[in-house]
Design a protein around this motif. Structure first.
Motif, PDB file in Angstrom:
ATOM      1  N   MET A 107       0.599  -1.390   0.005  1.00 14.07           N
ATOM      2  CA  MET A 107       0.131   0.189  -0.124  1.00 14.07           C
ATOM      3  C   MET A 107       0.867   1.271   0.031  1.00 14.07           C
ATOM      4  O   MET A 107       0.570   2.188  -0.804  1.00 14.07           O
ATOM      5  N   GLU A 108       1.657   1.207   0.818  1.00 15.25           N
ATOM      6  CA  GLU A 108       2.710   2.417   1.227  1.00 15.25           C
ATOM      7  C   GLU A 108       3.437   2.468  -0.354  1.00 15.25           C
ATOM      8  O   GLU A 108       3.604   3.492  -0.813  1.00 15.25           O
ATOM      9  N   GLY A 109       3.940   1.475  -0.894  1.00 12.93           N
ATOM     10  CA  GLY A 109       4.676   1.640  -2.275  1.00 12.93           C
ATOM     11  C   GLY A 109       3.844   2.281  -3.135  1.00 12.93           C
ATOM     12  O   GLY A 109       4.261   2.949  -4.162  1.00 12.93           O
ATOM     13  N   ILE A 110       2.530   1.741  -3.440  1.00 18.42           N
ATOM     14  CA  ILE A 110       1.680   2.362  -4.279  1.00 18.42           C
ATOM     15  C   ILE A 110       1.368   3.783  -4.004  1.00 18.42           C
ATOM     16  O   ILE A 110       1.218   4.551  -4.920  1.00 18.42           O
ATOM     17  N   LYS A 111       1.090   4.230  -2.829  1.00 20.48           N
ATOM     18  CA  LYS A 111       1.127   5.512  -2.650  1.00 20.48           C
ATOM     19  C   LYS A 111       2.200   6.531  -3.193  1.00 20.48           C
ATOM     20  O   LYS A 111       2.080   7.743  -3.444  1.00 20.48           O
ATOM     21  N   GLN A 112       3.437   5.944  -3.196  1.00 27.90           N
ATOM     22  CA  GLN A 112       4.553   6.639  -3.741  1.00 27.90           C
ATOM     23  C   GLN A 112       4.435   6.883  -5.310  1.00 27.90           C
ATOM     24  O   GLN A 112       5.257   7.801  -5.689  1.00 27.90           O
ATOM     25  N   LEU A 113       3.653   6.283  -5.791  1.00 26.75           N
ATOM     26  CA  LEU A 113       3.531   6.429  -7.184  1.00 26.75           C
ATOM     27  C   LEU A 113       2.622   7.582  -7.786  1.00 26.75           C
ATOM     28  O   LEU A 113       1.581   7.422  -8.177  1.00 26.75           O
ATOM     29  N   LYS A 114       2.740   8.580  -7.351  1.00 28.69           N
ATOM     30  CA  LYS A 114       2.304  10.060  -7.389  1.00 28.69           C
ATOM     31  C   LYS A 114       2.320  10.294  -9.003  1.00 28.69           C
ATOM     32  O   LYS A 114       3.437  10.583  -9.337  1.00 28.69           O
ATOM     33  N   ILE A 115       1.201  10.713  -9.499  1.00 28.09           N
ATOM     34  CA  ILE A 115       1.164  11.252 -10.825  1.00 28.09           C
ATOM     35  C   ILE A 115       1.474  12.950 -10.839  1.00 28.09           C
ATOM     36  O   ILE A 115       1.326  13.549 -10.041  1.00 28.09           O
ATOM     37  N   GLU A 116       2.401  12.919 -11.573  1.00 25.14           N
ATOM     38  CA  GLU A 116       2.943  14.349 -11.791  1.00 25.14           C
ATOM     39  C   GLU A 116       2.124  15.204 -12.813  1.00 25.14           C
ATOM     40  O   GLU A 116       1.558  14.566 -13.790  1.00 25.14           O
ATOM     41  N   VAL A 117       2.105  16.422 -12.565  1.00 24.94           N
ATOM     42  CA  VAL A 117       1.274  17.290 -13.416  1.00 24.94           C
ATOM     43  C   VAL A 117       2.299  18.525 -13.880  1.00 24.94           C
ATOM     44  O   VAL A 117       2.722  18.952 -13.136  1.00 24.94           O
ATOM     45  N   PRO A 137       2.506   7.592 -14.570  1.00 21.76           N
ATOM     46  CA  PRO A 137       1.706   8.467 -15.459  1.00 21.76           C
ATOM     47  C   PRO A 137       2.197   9.812 -15.131  1.00 21.76           C
ATOM     48  O   PRO A 137       2.666  10.292 -14.237  1.00 21.76           O
ATOM     49  N   ALA A 138       2.057  10.908 -16.072  1.00 16.86           N
ATOM     50  CA  ALA A 138       2.156  11.981 -15.965  1.00 16.86           C
ATOM     51  C   ALA A 138       1.253  12.887 -16.822  1.00 16.86           C
ATOM     52  O   ALA A 138       0.825  12.505 -17.928  1.00 16.86           O
ATOM     53  N   VAL A 139       0.627  13.957 -16.414  1.00 16.35           N
ATOM     54  CA  VAL A 139      -0.172  14.969 -17.146  1.00 16.35           C
ATOM     55  C   VAL A 139       0.664  16.180 -17.731  1.00 16.35           C
ATOM     56  O   VAL A 139       1.582  16.658 -16.940  1.00 16.35           O
ATOM     57  N   PHE A 140       0.249  16.320 -19.011  1.00 17.80           N
ATOM     58  CA  PHE A 140       0.991  17.551 -19.489  1.00 17.80           C
ATOM     59  C   PHE A 140      -0.185  18.626 -20.277  1.00 17.80           C
ATOM     60  O   PHE A 140      -0.859  18.422 -20.831  1.00 17.80           O
ATOM     61  N   THR A 141      -0.397  19.690 -19.260  1.00 11.13           N
ATOM     62  CA  THR A 141      -1.338  20.586 -19.511  1.00 11.13           C
ATOM     63  C   THR A 141      -1.241  21.368 -20.546  1.00 11.13           C
ATOM     64  O   THR A 141      -0.117  22.086 -20.894  1.00 11.13           O
ATOM     65  N   GLY A 142      -2.270  21.752 -21.468  1.00  7.68           N
ATOM     66  CA  GLY A 142      -2.136  22.464 -22.597  1.00  7.68           C
ATOM     67  C   GLY A 142      -1.178  22.126 -23.538  1.00  7.68           C
ATOM     68  O   GLY A 142      -0.906  22.886 -24.427  1.00  7.68           O
ATOM     69  N   CYS A 143      -0.676  20.890 -23.570  1.00  6.84           N
ATOM     70  CA  CYS A 143       0.453  20.522 -24.551  1.00  6.84           C
ATOM     71  C   CYS A 143      -0.064  20.415 -26.119  1.00  6.84           C
ATOM     72  O   CYS A 143       0.868  20.211 -27.032  1.00  6.84           O
ATOM     73  N   VAL A 144      -1.281  20.220 -26.412  1.00 10.02           N
ATOM     74  CA  VAL A 144      -1.701  20.095 -27.660  1.00 10.02           C
ATOM     75  C   VAL A 144      -2.635  21.457 -27.837  1.00 10.02           C
ATOM     76  O   VAL A 144      -3.321  21.140 -29.241  1.00 10.02           O
ATOM     77  N   LYS A 145      -2.571  22.366 -27.414  1.00 12.01           N
ATOM     78  CA  LYS A 145      -3.280  23.656 -27.625  1.00 12.01           C
ATOM     79  C   LYS A 145      -2.757  24.150 -29.129  1.00 12.01           C
ATOM     80  O   LYS A 145      -3.428  25.372 -29.723  1.00 12.01           O
ATOM     81  N   ASN A 146      -1.418  23.903 -29.352  1.00 13.13           N
ATOM     82  CA  ASN A 146      -0.956  24.446 -30.802  1.00 13.13           C
ATOM     83  C   ASN A 146      -1.501  23.817 -31.885  1.00 13.13           C
ATOM     84  O   ASN A 146      -0.830  24.045 -32.803  1.00 13.13           O
ATOM     85  N   ASP A 153      -8.617   2.860  -3.053  1.00 15.48           N
ATOM     86  CA  ASP A 153      -7.484   3.019  -2.094  1.00 15.48           C
ATOM     87  C   ASP A 153      -6.138   3.288  -2.732  1.00 15.48           C
ATOM     88  O   ASP A 153      -5.180   3.819  -2.352  1.00 15.48           O
ATOM     89  N   TYR A 154      -6.120   2.313  -4.049  1.00 20.12           N
ATOM     90  CA  TYR A 154      -4.997   2.469  -4.694  1.00 20.12           C
ATOM     91  C   TYR A 154      -4.914   3.207  -5.972  1.00 20.12           C
ATOM     92  O   TYR A 154      -3.760   3.124  -6.807  1.00 20.12           O
ATOM     93  N   GLY A 155      -6.228   3.819  -6.335  1.00 14.70           N
ATOM     94  CA  GLY A 155      -6.394   4.575  -7.588  1.00 14.70           C
ATOM     95  C   GLY A 155      -6.025   6.170  -7.213  1.00 14.70           C
ATOM     96  O   GLY A 155      -6.264   6.656  -6.258  1.00 14.70           O
ATOM     97  N   GLN A 156      -5.926   6.856  -8.513  1.00 16.74           N
ATOM     98  CA  GLN A 156      -5.564   8.155  -8.466  1.00 16.74           C
ATOM     99  C   GLN A 156      -6.538   8.821  -9.715  1.00 16.74           C
ATOM    100  O   GLN A 156      -6.542   8.089 -10.684  1.00 16.74           O
ATOM    101  N   GLU A 157      -7.059   9.796  -9.623  1.00 14.74           N
ATOM    102  CA  GLU A 157      -7.967  10.375 -10.517  1.00 14.74           C
ATOM    103  C   GLU A 157      -7.265  11.870 -11.208  1.00 14.74           C
ATOM    104  O   GLU A 157      -6.762  12.589 -10.362  1.00 14.74           O
ATOM    105  N   VAL A 158      -7.470  11.957 -12.616  1.00  8.92           N
ATOM    106  CA  VAL A 158      -7.052  13.312 -13.111  1.00  8.92           C
ATOM    107  C   VAL A 158      -7.964  13.557 -13.940  1.00  8.92           C
ATOM    108  O   VAL A 158      -8.721  12.779 -14.541  1.00  8.92           O
ATOM    109  N   PHE A 159      -8.123  14.893 -14.289  1.00  7.00           N
ATOM    110  CA  PHE A 159      -9.130  15.526 -15.185  1.00  7.00           C
ATOM    111  C   PHE A 159      -8.294  16.146 -16.353  1.00  7.00           C
ATOM    112  O   PHE A 159      -7.594  17.091 -16.078  1.00  7.00           O
ATOM    113  N   LEU A 160      -8.876  15.518 -17.479  1.00  4.17           N
ATOM    114  CA  LEU A 160      -8.018  16.346 -18.664  1.00  4.17           C
ATOM    115  C   LEU A 160      -9.142  17.170 -19.273  1.00  4.17           C
ATOM    116  O   LEU A 160     -10.320  16.788 -19.696  1.00  4.17           O
ATOM    117  N   SER A 161      -8.678  18.326 -19.660  1.00  3.20           N
ATOM    118  CA  SER A 161      -9.625  19.328 -20.521  1.00  3.20           C
ATOM    119  C   SER A 161      -9.036  19.449 -21.899  1.00  3.20           C
ATOM    120  O   SER A 161      -7.855  18.858 -22.207  1.00  3.20           O
TER     121      SER A 161
END
Length: 531
Positions: free
Chosen positions: A1-11, A31-40, A254-262
């Protein structure tokens, strides 16, 4: 559980360079989120339904045929072929359907049939026409529409790739497996699954919520059997999960992470990461798949070896987890007082016996390999010895029934086995003294304990304690200890076999649990190997 929590998704507000992506992001397999990277991208403005994007797409692509997914469980779209059908339909017709859906903003769940035209479907495929004509209760989703569907057309997605789309700069050195279009006309949810390739998902229009779990969270998601058609999907129904059938699933978040993509955002989803995607109305996305460096480096002739190594590592993890969970429940604390182990009634009995042995004598370190007498044991060690002797006398005799033997042989959890709990609770040096005292004072009881009362979990705990004793002793002292220990048995090799057979039974059960949790297989027929 602790090992999974350390896998934090970067934005990341700025897209990484090629080198940064490869060395910092891709190499971590997080995983990693890249905000606005396809707006061009030109598509960001040209494909926007609120800005005439549907008309633009319809004009450019026209009547090119694509495969549409019709789901029996909409708005949830399961990957299993038993829950959906893929039917050909012209892209232009799908755009018409999107336009019709956009007009029905007062009812997000309203559906309408796809108008059929004779030249849109193969004349010989009457069943497909029937499916489409009866699609009043189904939603349509363009899922994983590869660019090959548009090849050979004057207006094609390949043209969009160069004109309206751009490959993310940090993927320039990647050899892409495929580029796919994802487009839904109304709210949709994909079933929880993982992909066999690295993935960058780019949202051009609309909005997506992506819930992600690392591969190590597989047990809580119940992956479908590895031999099945949808082996990369979770077995748990999203709309109405049955926790009585899938009890671990109630802890999945308990092991999942949510991200929202616009619109304009992208996300890197590493291979093997489970993800569930919720899409808003009229969401359009493009994804890029490529093979990971790990998969490139796995030579085919080494597959069997990698399989065995990984299964062994997961099995050892399962074995450790069984013991760790028991420790968390309080059975792993070192014994320091009688009541912790025996309860009040046994504590009083042991106290009386302790008085009869006289005062404890200190056991010099250099003499620890010699005979150990009862009056040399510390109080809590003597209490543990008395309890072990009592358990043997109460539950084991030469006329013991086969049913009782079976019960002992099937003990897998530490909290179910009093013998294993006692052994687990003693530090290595104390256990060594207890065993040597039994050799000196109760050799037949020790023999009965090992041959008749030692369960699979008990054998695993005992051999782990032996490993700890080995680490704390010199080779000379180790040899003397084991000579003393096995001298209590008429058949020393038989005693060793009994311990190893039960230890392997524990490992076999852990292996079965591993197959069920990670492979989706319940191997009830597995038996220990012979020879």
């Amino acid at each position: 559980m602790e090992g999974i929590k350390q896998l934090k998704i970067e934005v990341l507000e700025q897209p990484p360079s090629t080198a940064e992506f490869a060395s910092i992001i891709e190499s971590r397999n997080v995983p990693a989120v890249f905000t606005g990277c396809v707006k061009n991208w030109r598509a960001f403005g040209k494909w926007d339904p609120a800005n005439g994007g549907l008309d633009y797409l319809q004009e450019r692509v026209g009547s090119a045929n694509v495969e549409a997914m019709l789901s029996r469980s909409a708005p949830v779209f399961y990957g299993d072929l038993r829950s959906h059908e893929r039917v050909p339909v012209s892209f232009s017709t799908f755009i018409d359907f999107c336009k019709q859906r956009a007009q029905n903003t007062d009812d997000a769940r309203h559906t309408a049939s796809i108008p059929l035209q004779g030249d849109e479907l193969p004349v010989s495929n009457a069943n497909q026409e029937r499916v489409l004509s009866e699609s009043m209760s189904h939603q349509v989703y363009l899922a994983q529409v590869g660019t090959e569907w548009f090849r050979g057309k004057v207006s094609c997605l390949i043209g969009f790739h160069f004109a309206d789309l751009r490959q993310p700069p940090f993927l320039e050195t990647k050899e892409l497996m495929s580029i796919n279009l994802w487009m839904n006309n109304s709210e949709a949810r994909s079933s929880t699954h993982y992909d066999p390739h690295h993935n960058v998902l780019c949202v051009i229009s609309g909005r997506k919520k992506v819930t992600l779990w690392p591969p190590s969270a597989s047990p809580s998601l119940y992956p479908m059997p590895i031999y099945g058609e949808a082996s990369n999907h979770s077995s748990v129904a999203l709309e109405d999960p049955d926790f009585s059938l899938y009890p671990r699933a109630q802890y999945s978040m308990d092991y999942g992470q949510e991200v929202f993509l616009s619109a304009g955002d992208a996300i890197f989803i590493p291979e093997g990461w489970f993800h569930q995607v919720d899409s808003d109305n009229l969401t359009i996305a493009i994804n890029f798949w490529w093979r990971s460096n790990i998969m490139y480096s796995m030579l085919e002739h080494m597959d069997a070896y990698y399989l065995r190594r990984i299964l062994r590592r997961l099995t050892e993890k399962e074995m450790n987890q069984v013991l760790d969970e028991s420790a968390l429940k309080g059975t792993g604390k070192p014994i320091r007082c009688t009541s912790e182990l025996l309860g009040d009634e046994k504590a009083e009995w042991s106290h009386l016996n302790l008085e009869q042995t006289g005062q404890r004598q200190e056991l010099p370190l250099k003499d620890q390999q010699q005979d150990v007498k009862l009056n040399q044991l510390e109080p809590f060690a003597l209490q543990a010895l008395h309890e072990l002797v009592s358990l043997v006398h109460d539950h084991v005799n030469l006329d013991q029934s086969q049913d009782n033997k079976t019960v002992t042989a099937n003990l897998y959890f530490l909290e179910d086995d009093r013998v294993a709990k006692i052994i687990w609770s003693l530090d290595p040096q104390t256990l060594q003294n207890v065993l040597l005292a039994m050799v000196h004072s109760f050799p037949r009881t020790l023999e009965a304990l090992v041959l008749h009362l030692l369960s699979p979990v008990g054998a695993e705990v005992l051999t782990r304690k032996f490993d700890e004793i080995d680490q704390q002793s010199t080779e000379e002292h180790r040899n003397k200890f084991y000579q003393k220990f096995y001298s209590a048995f008429d058949d020393q090799f038989g005693a060793m076999d009994a311990i190893l057979n039960q230890k392997e039974s524990f490992a076999l059960q852990a292996f079965k649990e591993t197959l069920e949790k990670y492979i989706g297989v319940v191997p009830n027929s597995l038996k220990p190997s012979v020879g």
